[in-house]
Design an enzyme around this catalytic site. Structure first.
Site, PDB file in Angstrom:
ATOM      1  N   HIS A 189       0.823  -1.216   0.000  1.00 22.17           N
ATOM      2  CA  HIS A 189       0.000   0.000   0.000  1.00 22.17           C
ATOM      3  C   HIS A 189       0.848   1.254   0.000  1.00 22.17           C
ATOM      4  O   HIS A 189       0.483   2.263  -0.595  1.00 22.17           O
ATOM      5  CB  HIS A 189      -0.944  -0.013   1.195  1.00 22.17           C
ATOM      6  N   ARG A 296     -11.240   2.010  -7.571  1.00 20.69           N
ATOM      7  CA  ARG A 296     -11.262   1.030  -6.469  1.00 20.69           C
ATOM      8  C   ARG A 296     -12.321   1.477  -5.457  1.00 20.69           C
ATOM      9  O   ARG A 296     -12.032   2.249  -4.543  1.00 20.69           O
ATOM     10  CB  ARG A 296      -9.905   0.987  -5.775  1.00 20.69           C
ATOM     11  N   ARG A 332     -14.907  -0.728 -10.373  1.00 26.26           N
ATOM     12  CA  ARG A 332     -14.684  -2.090  -9.880  1.00 26.26           C
ATOM     13  C   ARG A 332     -15.508  -2.299  -8.628  1.00 26.26           C
ATOM     14  O   ARG A 332     -15.508  -1.462  -7.721  1.00 26.26           O
ATOM     15  CB  ARG A 332     -13.201  -2.301  -9.550  1.00 26.26           C
ATOM     16  N   GLU A 435      -6.664 -11.884 -12.250  1.00 25.11           N
ATOM     17  CA  GLU A 435      -5.613 -11.831 -11.231  1.00 25.11           C
ATOM     18  C   GLU A 435      -5.378 -13.175 -10.550  1.00 25.11           C
ATOM     19  O   GLU A 435      -4.573 -13.286  -9.643  1.00 25.11           O
ATOM     20  CB  GLU A 435      -5.877 -10.729 -10.204  1.00 25.11           C
ATOM     21  N   ASN A 458      -0.864  -6.990  -9.943  1.00 26.50           N
ATOM     22  CA  ASN A 458      -0.361  -7.030  -8.553  1.00 26.50           C
ATOM     23  C   ASN A 458      -0.730  -8.367  -7.911  1.00 26.50           C
ATOM     24  O   ASN A 458       0.099  -9.042  -7.307  1.00 26.50           O
ATOM     25  CB  ASN A 458      -0.968  -5.912  -7.705  1.00 26.50           C
ATOM     26  N   ASP A 459      -1.996  -8.719  -8.031  1.00 27.44           N
ATOM     27  CA  ASP A 459      -2.418  -9.989  -7.441  1.00 27.44           C
ATOM     28  C   ASP A 459      -1.978 -11.171  -8.287  1.00 27.44           C
ATOM     29  O   ASP A 459      -1.560 -12.201  -7.754  1.00 27.44           O
ATOM     30  CB  ASP A 459      -3.939 -10.010  -7.266  1.00 27.44           C
ATOM     31  N   CYS A 506      -4.090  -3.051 -15.281  1.00 32.18           N
ATOM     32  CA  CYS A 506      -4.242  -1.959 -14.302  1.00 32.18           C
ATOM     33  C   CYS A 506      -3.402  -2.183 -13.053  1.00 32.18           C
ATOM     34  O   CYS A 506      -3.574  -1.483 -12.058  1.00 32.18           O
ATOM     35  CB  CYS A 506      -5.708  -1.771 -13.940  1.00 32.18           C
TER      36      CYS A 506
HETATM   37  C1  PEP Z   1      -4.127  -5.729  -9.027  1.00 33.81           C
HETATM   38  O1  PEP Z   1      -4.278  -6.719  -8.306  1.00 33.81           O
HETATM   39  O2  PEP Z   1      -3.250  -5.627  -9.904  1.00 33.81           O
HETATM   40  C2  PEP Z   1      -5.002  -4.551  -8.873  1.00 33.81           C
HETATM   41  C3  PEP Z   1      -4.945  -3.535  -9.703  1.00 33.81           C
HETATM   42  O3  PEP Z   1      -5.846  -4.559  -7.822  1.00 33.81           O
HETATM   43  P1  PEP Z   1      -5.455  -4.217  -6.306  1.00 33.81           P
HETATM   44  O4  PEP Z   1      -4.048  -3.676  -6.317  1.00 33.81           O
HETATM   45  O5  PEP Z   1      -6.476  -3.217  -5.880  1.00 33.81           O
HETATM   46  O6  PEP Z   1      -5.594  -5.532  -5.651  1.00 33.81           O
HETATM   47 MG    MG Z   2      -6.073  -7.004  -7.163  1.00 37.77          MG
END
Ligand code: PEP
Ligand code: MG
Length: 587
Positions: A189, A296, A332, A435, A458-459, A506
């Site tokens: 974060h 988000r 989302r 993801e 990211n996930d 994203c």
């Molecule tokens: C991701 O997982 O890449 C994403 C954009 O969602 P978040 O970072 O909110 O999990």
């Molecule tokens: Mg994610």
């Protein structure tokens, strides 16, 4: 000097503002006798404000979720009247002359030790409640808020063990020039917040909290992960010069906001913004975004005292649509769970929260919130702001085709209800967030039942590598430039392009120059990122042709280690766009 991971480029020199895990200012000075009374009054005022906050929460939760859910907030409010707890804090202030944040911290640690030891489930729960109360109280005592509750404007370098989603809500619009955390990786974060604000950041800077106090001068170099506490005069002046150059470059790149996003050979790209709220949607326009690629919405829930009602959500979505550049917004649905917990959805702590009850799985279990959210979006799409807007709905963490079908049925049900209630609504295209590796391997089948795909790298990276993206012991594995990740991304992008389904990415890698070049080379044309990164990517795109990007990708395909990939792409990006050196990352 310490070395961490540079997660948001640029250089900052400034005074440290240290926050610990529960946001208590850990400064332990002694009060003068004549200051004690004022300090005790300050603590009492913080208790009153926290109490009022909890009472308002009880009313809202009782109205919106049900009377049976208010118990937790009642117990929390009772803690503020508990003579044992309050007496201990009072003792620390009055007898030991401690400022109230330090007093609170000492008392909290005593209770926390008890929580770690006790096997009594009831007591454990009460101590968890106490933890939440202390968080609220310490937020009220934050030195970043002036007496009247207004934010202090002096930019500081935030130093923390870890930043949690609720800290980010608490930080709000406070002025920061850099961020350093002791734990975390590239997609923690802290990293996301820093990139969103366009300020330098370093994570995984081990031990930094033990060597840095409030007000200490600190240097953050987000390119290579260097952190220097108490720089000597030469270091300070060298880094201050770099900081000026960084700020100038950032300003110059932002001037290109009205230029189209195009490669050197004239291919149009779409650069969208990831946002957490209305202000970010406005910032996205100022940075030259073509629209919002990821809203988000959980931040609306996290920053709200209870579940926002359908009407409140509708008002918020309408504002976001009106503020979004090009009136293009992808909304989302709730992505809670994992590390983003909210009190009104229960207190369960899972052994593996990221593999557990999170995101769409949690939404399915709360059809009342989920349906309301879908209804609010369909209604926003038919409102005056939405009627001519390009709005899409995105569902997070999709794993199976069955989930997509279940969602489609919910969307139909929402439409039917609204039609029966004679409320204007409009169906919008819906997409899946890719993801989970299982979805990547069955993408061809899933594509037949959705309108578009948004890759949440990211996930995806953390699940593919089986490594928690926030755990510093394993976050080195969460590497978007690793050969297995690149292979999966290429497969997904090619499948979408072949099926003629729009695809974008994203995750945080979209705004990283090296990853951007590779994604471009794989055939991606739409990217969604922190607004602050858009000017850099636009400038880089203008200096590279598709053929060059494809050549870099092709060279990378034969590399077998992440390190080789990083070095090779880093070299190429530097050759292609040497003007971006200050924003390049060297690790
Ligand atoms: C991701 O997982 O890449 C994403 C954009 O969602 P978040 O970072 O909110 O999990
Ligand atoms: Mg994610």
């Amino acid at each position: 000097m310490r070395k961490g991971i540079g997660v948001s480029p640029g250089v900052a020199v400034g005074q440290a503002y240290c926050v610990d895990e529960i946001f208590v200012n850990p400064e332990h000075t002694q009060l003068a006798e004549q200051e004690v009374f004022a300090e005790w009054c300050r603590f009492e005022k913080a208790c009153e404000r926290t109490s009022a906050e909890l009472r308002a929460l009880q009313q809202k939760v009782s109205r919106q979720v049900g009377k049976d859910q208010v118990g937790v907030f009642q117990s929390q409010e009772a803690i503020l009247r508990d003579p044992a707890f309050i007496g201990k804090v009072r003792d620390q202030i009055v007898r030991y002359l401690r400022p109230s944040p330090a007093a609170l911290e000492i008392v909290f640690k005593e209770y926390d030790q008890l929580r770690a030891k006790t096997k009594d489930a009831y007591l454990k729960q009460r101590l968890l409640d106490l933890h939440d109360v202390v968080i609220r109280l310490s937020g009220q005592l934050s030195p970043l808020l002036k007496e009247d509750g207004a934010p202090d404007e002096t930019p500081r370098v935030l130093v923390a063990k870890e930043l949690l989603p609720w800290h980010i809500v608490a930080i709000g619009g406070l002025a920061l020039s850099g961020i350093v955390t002791q734990t975390g990786g590239r997609t923690s974060h802290a990293a996301i917040l820093a990139r969103r604000r366009g300020i330098p950041a370093v994570t995984a800077a081990r031990g930094v909290c033990d060597h840095c106090a409030n007000g200490d001068l600190i240097v953050v170099d987000g390119r290579n992960g260097t952190v220097i506490v108490h720089p000597d005069p030469e270091q300070e002046s060298a880094y201050r010069k770099l900081q000026r150059e960084f700020v100038d470059l950032r300003g110059k790149l932002a001037e290109n906001r009205d230029r189209p996003a195009r490669t050197a050979d004239g291919v149009e790209l779409t650069l969208l913004a990831n946002i957490n709220g209305v202000e970010d949607a406005q910032a996205a326009g100022a940075m030259g975004a073509g629209g919002v690629g990821l809203y988000r919405t959980e931040y609306l829930f996290l920053s709200h005292p209870a579940v926002p009602s359908e009407e409140e959500q509708l008002a918020n979505y309408r504002q976001v649509i009106a503020a979004a550049p090009g009136k293009r917004v992808t909304i989302r649905t709730l992505d809670l769970g994992g590390d983003k917990t909210i009190p009104f959805l229960g207190h369960d702590r899972e052994a593996n929260p990221f593999m557990g009850w999170r995101s769409i799985r949690l939404s399915f279990e709360h059809p009342e919130f989920f349906l309301e959210q879908i209804r609010a979006v369909l209604r926003a799409a038919a409102a005056p702001e939405g009627a001519d807007a390009d709005i899409t709905l995105l569902f997070p963490m999709i794993t199976t085709l069955e989930e997509i079908r279940r969602i489609r049925a919910m969307v139909r049900k929402a439409g039917k209800q609204l039609a029966a209630e004679k409320k204007p609504y409009r169906f919008v295209p819906f997409g899946l967030m890719l993801e989970v590796p299982a979805a990547a391997f069955t993408i061809e089948s899933l594509l037949r039942e959705v309108d578009f795909v948004s890759i949440g790298s990211n996930d995806l990276v953390q699940y593919l590598m089986a490594a928690d993206r926030d755990n510093p012991k394993v976050s080195h594995l969460c590497e978007p430039l690793s050969p297995p990740v690149l292979r999966v991304l290429q497969r997904v992008i090619q499948s979408c392009n072949r099926a003629g389904k729009p695809v974008n990415l994203c995750g945080e890698m979209a705004g990283d120059p090296r990853s951007f070049v590779l994604l471009l080379g794989m055939g991606l044309r739409t990217f969604s990122m922190s607004p602050a990164l858009i000017p850099t990517i636009k400038d880089l795109a203008a200096q590279i042709t598709l053929e060059q990007a494809a050549a870099v990708m092709s060279d990378v395909s034969s590399q077998r280690t992440t390190d080789q990939v990083r070095k090779l792409v880093g070299r190429r990006v530097h050759e292609l766009a040497p003007n971006l050196e200050l924003l390049e990352s060297s690790n």
